[in-house]
Design a protein around this motif. Sequence first.
Motif, PDB file in Angstrom:
ATOM      1  N   HIS A 213       0.824  -1.231   0.000  1.00  0.00           N
ATOM      2  CA  HIS A 213       0.000   0.000   0.000  1.00  0.00           C
ATOM      3  C   HIS A 213       0.848   1.267   0.000  1.00  0.00           C
ATOM      4  N   ALA A 214       2.046   1.202   0.604  1.00  0.00           N
ATOM      5  CA  ALA A 214       2.898   2.393   0.646  1.00  0.00           C
ATOM      6  C   ALA A 214       3.293   2.831  -0.759  1.00  0.00           C
ATOM      7  N   ALA A 215       3.313   1.887  -1.700  1.00  0.00           N
ATOM      8  CA  ALA A 215       3.772   2.194  -3.060  1.00  0.00           C
ATOM      9  C   ALA A 215       2.678   2.826  -3.923  1.00  0.00           C
ATOM     10  N   TRP A 216       1.412   2.796  -3.493  1.00  0.00           N
ATOM     11  CA  TRP A 216       0.356   3.395  -4.346  1.00  0.00           C
ATOM     12  C   TRP A 216      -0.591   4.318  -3.599  1.00  0.00           C
ATOM     13  N   GLN A 217      -0.391   4.450  -2.272  1.00  0.00           N
ATOM     14  CA  GLN A 217      -1.351   5.201  -1.470  1.00  0.00           C
ATOM     15  C   GLN A 217      -1.370   6.701  -1.775  1.00  0.00           C
TER      16      GLN A 217
ATOM     17  N   TYR B 167       2.698   6.820  -6.140  1.00  0.00           N
ATOM     18  CA  TYR B 167       2.140   6.148  -7.324  1.00  0.00           C
ATOM     19  C   TYR B 167       2.908   6.567  -8.583  1.00  0.00           C
ATOM     20  N   ASN B 168       3.192   7.875  -8.708  1.00  0.00           N
ATOM     21  CA  ASN B 168       3.933   8.345  -9.876  1.00  0.00           C
ATOM     22  C   ASN B 168       5.337   7.769  -9.929  1.00  0.00           C
TER      23      ASN B 168
ATOM     24  N   LEU C 140       5.051   4.253 -11.208  1.00  0.00           N
ATOM     25  CA  LEU C 140       4.777   4.144 -12.644  1.00  0.00           C
ATOM     26  C   LEU C 140       6.045   4.199 -13.485  1.00  0.00           C
ATOM     27  N   LYS C 141       7.120   4.770 -12.916  1.00  0.00           N
ATOM     28  CA  LYS C 141       8.394   4.796 -13.651  1.00  0.00           C
ATOM     29  C   LYS C 141       8.905   3.385 -13.921  1.00  0.00           C
ATOM     30  N   LEU C 142       8.441   2.436 -13.093  1.00  0.00           N
ATOM     31  CA  LEU C 142       8.893   1.043 -13.242  1.00  0.00           C
ATOM     32  C   LEU C 142       7.969   0.215 -14.120  1.00  0.00           C
ATOM     33  N   ILE C 143       6.858   0.839 -14.608  1.00  0.00           N
ATOM     34  CA  ILE C 143       5.825   0.049 -15.282  1.00  0.00           C
ATOM     35  C   ILE C 143       5.542   0.627 -16.671  1.00  0.00           C
TER      36      ILE C 143
ATOM     37  N   ILE D 105      -0.939   0.550 -12.317  1.00  0.00           N
ATOM     38  CA  ILE D 105      -0.701  -0.535 -11.368  1.00  0.00           C
ATOM     39  C   ILE D 105      -1.619  -1.698 -11.759  1.00  0.00           C
ATOM     40  N   GLY D 106      -1.202  -2.909 -11.406  1.00  0.00           N
ATOM     41  CA  GLY D 106      -2.046  -4.072 -11.676  1.00  0.00           C
ATOM     42  C   GLY D 106      -3.116  -4.230 -10.604  1.00  0.00           C
TER      43      GLY D 106
END
Length: 270
Positions: A207-211, A216-217, A220-223, A228-229
């Motif tokens: 949750h810390a990675a998209w909360q 979140y931004n 997204l650099k990794l995707i 997000i999935g």
Amino acid sequence: MIIKTKKLQGQVALITGASSGIGAGVAKALANEGATVVINYSSSPEKAEKVLAEIKAKGGDGITIKADVSNEKEVSDMFQQTIKRYGTVDILVNNAGLQKDAKLHEMTLEAWNYVIGINLTGQFLCSREAIKEFLRRGVVEDRSKAAGKIICMSSVHEVIPWAGHANYAASKGGVMMLMKTMAQEYAPMKIRINSIGPGAIRTPINHAAWQTPEAYNQLLKLIPSKRIGEADDIGGAAVWLASDDSDYVNGITLFVDGGMLLYPGFEDNG
Ligand code: NAD
């Protein structure tokens, strides 16, 4: 003779750690395709019952069973209970897993053993019980071309190193070789064993990675797919790997990661 209208009709699927996140999504997806689901949980009966209630509201069926996947006796009891209730088990989804992060030089042996115990030994213990049952029953043509299917929930971190998460990355690297070795060992008995390697999926584990928008931004650099999935993305992959549609697929990791393994750092000329 069963006339199948759904891909997993007449089959029993046991999903570990299914009271939340990816496990809950996979349980719902398998149930939608007609599987009777065993929802394993370790600590939250009310969450597991809620997942089951949602499945039943859509016409599905199943039970919840409490068991710690790292405990040999509890795992064995869970399979006994399942087989007593439904006669057999056709599909195992080794999903339960967690993180206990620390820099390696500060990681306690307890934190190391805890993560390996659940993420890797847990998959060994559950797979062992499932394979015993698959071998006992053999193929039942009406149900599936396979004597049984196992789906191991791995991660992109079975191949991407992850600083600060050595126990987790080692557990997923271990899952990769456990899965491949089991697939090689039991393919001649018509047992299919594969992994799903999720990228970043929106669940409580991360949750810390998209909360927050900032986090979140950054994520997204990794995707490359720039989103997000969701648990449903994994549910669809699990249905395919569990069904006869993938009957000739054995020993692979199906990465469901929006392209995270495509070296996104090179997107902009490196
Ligand atoms: P989650 O925290 O929602 O789910 C993990 C589940 O495992 C929880 O329901 C938890 O109660 C259960 N669990 C923990 N210890 C257990 C034990 N000893 N026995 C039985 N159950 C236990 O997180 P999630 O993201 O849904 O994680 C599910 C799996 O997916 C994990 O194996 C995780 O490593 C993997 N995964 C997740 C992501 C992601 O981005 N969310 C990415 C790659 C891999």
